[in-house]
Write a protein that holds these residues in place. Structure first.
Motif, PDB file in Angstrom:
ATOM      1  N   MET A   1      64.550   3.326 -10.458  1.00  0.00           N
ATOM      2  CA  MET A   1      63.934   1.957 -10.639  1.00  0.00           C
ATOM      3  C   MET A   1      62.898   1.796 -11.754  1.00  0.00           C
ATOM      4  O   MET A   1      62.083   2.788 -11.764  1.00  0.00           O
ATOM      5  CB  MET A   1      63.623   1.371  -9.368  1.00  0.00           C
ATOM      6  N   ARG A   2      62.811   0.689 -12.401  1.00  0.00           N
ATOM      7  CA  ARG A   2      61.884   0.886 -13.494  1.00  0.00           C
ATOM      8  C   ARG A   2      61.364  -0.701 -13.805  1.00  0.00           C
ATOM      9  O   ARG A   2      62.339  -1.608 -13.482  1.00  0.00           O
ATOM     10  CB  ARG A   2      62.319   1.459 -14.883  1.00  0.00           C
ATOM     11  N   VAL A   3      60.536  -1.014 -14.464  1.00  0.00           N
ATOM     12  CA  VAL A   3      60.064  -2.095 -14.977  1.00  0.00           C
ATOM     13  C   VAL A   3      60.952  -2.414 -16.231  1.00  0.00           C
ATOM     14  O   VAL A   3      61.070  -1.646 -17.141  1.00  0.00           O
ATOM     15  CB  VAL A   3      58.679  -2.590 -15.353  1.00  0.00           C
ATOM     16  N   ILE A   4      61.788  -3.525 -16.523  1.00  0.00           N
ATOM     17  CA  ILE A   4      62.687  -3.587 -17.554  1.00  0.00           C
ATOM     18  C   ILE A   4      62.305  -4.070 -18.727  1.00  0.00           C
ATOM     19  O   ILE A   4      62.295  -3.716 -19.911  1.00  0.00           O
ATOM     20  CB  ILE A   4      63.917  -4.567 -17.055  1.00  0.00           C
ATOM     21  N   SER A   5      61.214  -5.209 -18.677  1.00  0.00           N
ATOM     22  CA  SER A   5      60.594  -5.770 -20.072  1.00  0.00           C
ATOM     23  C   SER A   5      59.377  -6.211 -19.592  1.00  0.00           C
ATOM     24  O   SER A   5      58.717  -6.369 -18.569  1.00  0.00           O
ATOM     25  CB  SER A   5      61.676  -6.844 -20.337  1.00  0.00           C
ATOM     26  N   GLY A   6      58.495  -6.468 -20.695  1.00  0.00           N
ATOM     27  CA  GLY A   6      57.413  -7.027 -20.684  1.00  0.00           C
ATOM     28  C   GLY A   6      56.437  -6.042 -20.920  1.00  0.00           C
ATOM     29  O   GLY A   6      56.434  -4.900 -21.623  1.00  0.00           O
ATOM     30  N   THR A   7      55.139  -6.136 -20.491  1.00  0.00           N
ATOM     31  CA  THR A   7      53.960  -5.315 -20.739  1.00  0.00           C
ATOM     32  C   THR A   7      53.952  -4.018 -20.241  1.00  0.00           C
ATOM     33  O   THR A   7      53.386  -2.952 -20.646  1.00  0.00           O
ATOM     34  CB  THR A   7      52.493  -5.909 -20.373  1.00  0.00           C
ATOM     35  N   CYS A   8      54.723  -3.783 -19.057  1.00  0.00           N
ATOM     36  CA  CYS A   8      55.038  -2.618 -18.410  1.00  0.00           C
ATOM     37  C   CYS A   8      56.487  -1.929 -18.449  1.00  0.00           C
ATOM     38  O   CYS A   8      56.747  -1.378 -17.687  1.00  0.00           O
ATOM     39  CB  CYS A   8      54.562  -2.617 -16.831  1.00  0.00           C
ATOM     40  N   LYS A   9      56.991  -2.453 -19.593  1.00  0.00           N
ATOM     41  CA  LYS A   9      58.327  -1.975 -19.870  1.00  0.00           C
ATOM     42  C   LYS A   9      58.668  -0.512 -19.690  1.00  0.00           C
ATOM     43  O   LYS A   9      57.556   0.290 -20.435  1.00  0.00           O
ATOM     44  CB  LYS A   9      58.676  -2.452 -21.197  1.00  0.00           C
ATOM     45  N   GLY A  10      59.670  -0.001 -18.961  1.00  0.00           N
ATOM     46  CA  GLY A  10      59.963   1.517 -18.959  1.00  0.00           C
ATOM     47  C   GLY A  10      58.917   2.116 -17.463  1.00  0.00           C
ATOM     48  O   GLY A  10      59.518   3.220 -17.504  1.00  0.00           O
ATOM     49  N   ARG A  11      58.107   1.316 -17.227  1.00  0.00           N
ATOM     50  CA  ARG A  11      57.356   2.149 -16.333  1.00  0.00           C
ATOM     51  C   ARG A  11      57.988   2.281 -14.913  1.00  0.00           C
ATOM     52  O   ARG A  11      58.770   1.329 -14.460  1.00  0.00           O
ATOM     53  CB  ARG A  11      56.232   0.997 -15.754  1.00  0.00           C
ATOM     54  N   PRO A  12      58.217   3.246 -14.391  1.00  0.00           N
ATOM     55  CA  PRO A  12      59.228   3.785 -13.045  1.00  0.00           C
ATOM     56  C   PRO A  12      58.447   2.999 -12.009  1.00  0.00           C
ATOM     57  O   PRO A  12      57.208   2.970 -12.044  1.00  0.00           O
ATOM     58  CB  PRO A  12      58.916   5.364 -12.962  1.00  0.00           C
ATOM     59  N   LEU A  13      59.434   2.735 -10.965  1.00  0.00           N
ATOM     60  CA  LEU A  13      58.897   2.110  -9.782  1.00  0.00           C
ATOM     61  C   LEU A  13      59.310   2.876  -8.622  1.00  0.00           C
ATOM     62  O   LEU A  13      60.402   3.109  -8.737  1.00  0.00           O
ATOM     63  CB  LEU A  13      59.205   0.751  -9.629  1.00  0.00           C
TER      64      LEU A  13
END
Length: 193
Positions: A1-13
């Protein structure tokens, strides 16, 4: 799971430990934001069955000003707080441990309206229409706002609930997405000459 787009794009969750929470897949999350955005200039979001916080965090990453997360599970609340901190959004969120109906009652007292309300309850315990009517009856949704309900593809929701109507509907495997908004909001392609 990750952030898909925007300022945190690619950040794992992080996912919520155990099997009590079913996280929204990245594919479904991307589809949701393509239906309602994909990006935002401002606004406030409510992630009512927060789980890992993926939907609210994605909204923040894509430009929402503030998000309120609610979940009744302690492990989910801890996971949301970790994921929010990992994305440096702690100053833009409120996180509450509560069940959905009680949380809505508390928000009614605050006289707050949301631009986007995410409803992703456990598939076997959903009361989506009752919750949507509660949101409608107590004016928790902004006039041009949307309720985004993620539900089992076999669950039949009414096309109209109060003065809300289903604006969009998509299926992805066993998951369905229903987007509700006020009927008075004119869709660009539905106007008559």
């Amino acid at each position: 799971m990750r952030v898909i787009s925007g300022t945190c794009k690619g950040r794992p969750l992080k996912a919520v430990p155990g099997t009590s929470t079913r996280p929204t897949t990245d594919k479904v999350k991307e589809a949701i934001f393509n239906m309602i955005g994909p990006y935002f200039d401002e606004g406030i979001a409510l992630d009512l069955f927060g789980g890992s916080g993926g939907l609210g965090i994605e909204a923040l990453s894509r430009g929402i000003d503030k998000a309120i997360f609610v979940d009744k599970e302690f492990k989910a609340i801890q996971t949301i707080k970790e994921n929010v901190a990992n994305c440096d959004f702690s100053d833009r969120v409120e996180v509450y441990r509560n069940d959905a109906a009680r949380a809505l009652k508390a928000l009614i007292k605050r006289n707050v309206q949301f631009d986007y309300i995410f409803l992703d309850p456990p598939y076997n315990h959903h009361q989506l229409e009752a919750l949507i009517m509660m949101i409608h009856d107590h004016q928790l949704l902004a006039e041009d706002g949307y309720i985004i309900a993620e539900h089992d593809h076999q669950v039949e929701l009414s096309d109209t609930l109060g003065s809300l109507s289903r604006k969009k509907f998509e299926k992805y495997g066993i998951t369905a997405i229903s987007v509700f908004g006020f009927q008075s909001v004119v869709e660009g392609s539905n106007t008559n000459d």
